[in-house]
Write a protein that holds these residues in place. Structure first.
Motif, PDB file in Angstrom:
ATOM      1  N   TYR A   4       1.091  -8.268   3.134  1.00  0.00           N
ATOM      2  CA  TYR A   4       1.118  -7.266   3.876  1.00  0.00           C
ATOM      3  C   TYR A   4       3.357  -7.468   3.394  1.00  0.00           C
ATOM      4  CZ  TYR A   4       4.078  -3.541   6.270  1.00  0.00           C
ATOM      5  OH  TYR A   4       4.810  -2.916   6.882  1.00  0.00           O
ATOM      6  N   GLN A   5       3.356  -8.403   2.963  1.00  0.00           N
ATOM      7  CA  GLN A   5       4.584  -8.812   2.420  1.00  0.00           C
ATOM      8  C   GLN A   5       4.697  -8.815   1.164  1.00  0.00           C
ATOM      9  OE1 GLN A   5       5.343 -13.189   3.857  1.00  0.00           O
ATOM     10  NE2 GLN A   5       6.406 -12.177   5.503  1.00  0.00           N
ATOM     11  N   ALA A   6       3.764  -9.573   0.699  1.00  0.00           N
ATOM     12  CA  ALA A   6       3.380  -8.761  -0.864  1.00  0.00           C
ATOM     13  C   ALA A   6       3.311  -7.143  -1.378  1.00  0.00           C
ATOM     14  CB  ALA A   6       2.553  -8.698  -2.097  1.00  0.00           C
ATOM     15  N   ILE A   7       2.469  -6.795  -0.756  1.00  0.00           N
ATOM     16  CA  ILE A   7       2.408  -4.979  -0.187  1.00  0.00           C
ATOM     17  C   ILE A   7       4.070  -4.261  -0.559  1.00  0.00           C
ATOM     18  CG2 ILE A   7       1.397  -3.064   0.784  1.00  0.00           C
ATOM     19  CD1 ILE A   7      -1.144  -4.989   1.072  1.00  0.00           C
ATOM     20  N   GLU A   8       4.256  -4.706   1.151  1.00  0.00           N
ATOM     21  CA  GLU A   8       6.085  -3.634   0.778  1.00  0.00           C
ATOM     22  C   GLU A   8       7.073  -4.315   0.443  1.00  0.00           C
ATOM     23  OE1 GLU A   8       8.605  -4.392   4.432  1.00  0.00           O
ATOM     24  OE2 GLU A   8       6.842  -3.340   5.593  1.00  0.00           O
ATOM     25  N   ALA A   9       6.625  -5.149  -0.478  1.00  0.00           N
ATOM     26  CA  ALA A   9       7.846  -6.164  -1.627  1.00  0.00           C
ATOM     27  C   ALA A   9       7.024  -5.144  -2.873  1.00  0.00           C
ATOM     28  CB  ALA A   9       7.699  -7.524  -2.566  1.00  0.00           C
ATOM     29  N   GLY A  10       5.823  -4.536  -3.050  1.00  0.00           N
ATOM     30  CA  GLY A  10       5.586  -4.457  -4.122  1.00  0.00           C
ATOM     31  C   GLY A  10       5.635  -5.005  -5.429  1.00  0.00           C
ATOM     32  N   SER A  11       4.527  -6.279  -4.995  1.00  0.00           N
ATOM     33  CA  SER A  11       4.357  -7.028  -5.685  1.00  0.00           C
ATOM     34  C   SER A  11       3.051  -7.139  -5.883  1.00  0.00           C
ATOM     35  CB  SER A  11       4.814  -8.692  -5.983  1.00  0.00           C
ATOM     36  OG  SER A  11       4.290  -8.577  -4.625  1.00  0.00           O
ATOM     37  N   VAL A  12       2.698  -6.248  -5.436  1.00  0.00           N
ATOM     38  CA  VAL A  12       0.970  -6.881  -5.806  1.00  0.00           C
ATOM     39  C   VAL A  12       0.124  -5.312  -6.037  1.00  0.00           C
ATOM     40  CG1 VAL A  12       0.197  -8.969  -4.491  1.00  0.00           C
ATOM     41  CG2 VAL A  12      -0.123  -7.013  -3.242  1.00  0.00           C
ATOM     42  N   ASP A  13      -1.357  -5.246  -6.675  1.00  0.00           N
ATOM     43  CA  ASP A  13      -1.934  -3.740  -6.283  1.00  0.00           C
ATOM     44  C   ASP A  13      -2.909  -4.151  -5.047  1.00  0.00           C
ATOM     45  OD1 ASP A  13      -1.018  -2.731  -8.859  1.00  0.00           O
ATOM     46  OD2 ASP A  13      -2.687  -3.505  -9.767  1.00  0.00           O
ATOM     47  N   VAL A  14      -2.638  -2.794  -4.176  1.00  0.00           N
ATOM     48  CA  VAL A  14      -3.762  -2.550  -3.221  1.00  0.00           C
ATOM     49  C   VAL A  14      -4.261  -1.779  -3.128  1.00  0.00           C
ATOM     50  CG1 VAL A  14      -1.670  -0.772  -2.256  1.00  0.00           C
ATOM     51  CG2 VAL A  14      -3.114  -2.124  -0.743  1.00  0.00           C
ATOM     52  N   ARG A  15      -5.105  -1.989  -2.080  1.00  0.00           N
ATOM     53  CA  ARG A  15      -6.684  -1.144  -2.509  1.00  0.00           C
ATOM     54  C   ARG A  15      -5.900  -0.319  -1.866  1.00  0.00           C
ATOM     55  NH1 ARG A  15     -11.438  -4.896  -0.947  1.00  0.00           N
ATOM     56  NH2 ARG A  15     -12.709  -2.975  -0.379  1.00  0.00           N
ATOM     57  N   VAL A  16      -6.873   1.147  -2.323  1.00  0.00           N
ATOM     58  CA  VAL A  16      -6.724   1.897  -0.781  1.00  0.00           C
ATOM     59  C   VAL A  16      -7.019   1.709   0.670  1.00  0.00           C
ATOM     60  CG1 VAL A  16      -8.172   4.815  -1.127  1.00  0.00           C
ATOM     61  CG2 VAL A  16      -7.159   3.744  -3.682  1.00  0.00           C
ATOM     62  N   GLY A  17      -8.092   1.275   0.247  1.00  0.00           N
ATOM     63  CA  GLY A  17      -8.491   0.682   1.981  1.00  0.00           C
ATOM     64  C   GLY A  17      -7.668  -0.102   2.657  1.00  0.00           C
ATOM     65  N   THR A  18      -6.715  -0.809   1.452  1.00  0.00           N
ATOM     66  CA  THR A  18      -6.007  -1.525   2.729  1.00  0.00           C
ATOM     67  C   THR A  18      -4.597  -0.687   2.912  1.00  0.00           C
ATOM     68  OG1 THR A  18      -6.482  -3.557   1.673  1.00  0.00           O
ATOM     69  CG2 THR A  18      -3.932  -3.218   2.380  1.00  0.00           C
ATOM     70  N   LEU A  19      -4.109   0.551   1.934  1.00  0.00           N
ATOM     71  CA  LEU A  19      -3.024   1.569   2.195  1.00  0.00           C
ATOM     72  C   LEU A  19      -3.760   2.555   3.438  1.00  0.00           C
ATOM     73  CD1 LEU A  19      -1.708   2.882  -1.481  1.00  0.00           C
ATOM     74  CD2 LEU A  19      -0.594   1.269   0.799  1.00  0.00           C
TER      75      LEU A  19
END
Length: 79
Positions: free
Chosen positions: A47-62
């Motif tokens: 979650y922290q990596a997603i908020e930081a924008g440092s990883v590609d996030v899957r649509v399902g996770t979004l």
């Protein structure tokens, strides 16, 4: 049809913008990161990596994050 750049440099600001929209939405609701990642069944680091924008996030996770925050996934994607 337009062509994309050969490198992925253009992805970095886009991921950062999505992470910013997630963080802003969360903060407007006075929620902690922990309350969101637990409800979305994500690890803290993911979650922290997603908020930081440092990883590609899957649509399902979004979609999970959007549901926890009570917004439509497109609200997190569009600027």
């Amino acid at each position: 049809m337009p062509t994309l750049p050969d490198d992925d440099e253009w992805l970095f600001p886009e991921r950062r913008a999505i992470g910013d929209r997630i963080r802003i939405t969360r903060l407007r609701q006075d929620r902690t990161q922990e309350s969101v990642f637990l409800a979305a069944r994500l690890s803290r680091s993911s979650y922290q990596a997603i908020e930081a924008g440092s990883v590609d996030v899957r649509v399902g996770t979004l979609m999970k994050i959007a549901r926890v925050l009570g917004v439509h996934v497109t609200d997190l994607l569009r600027g």
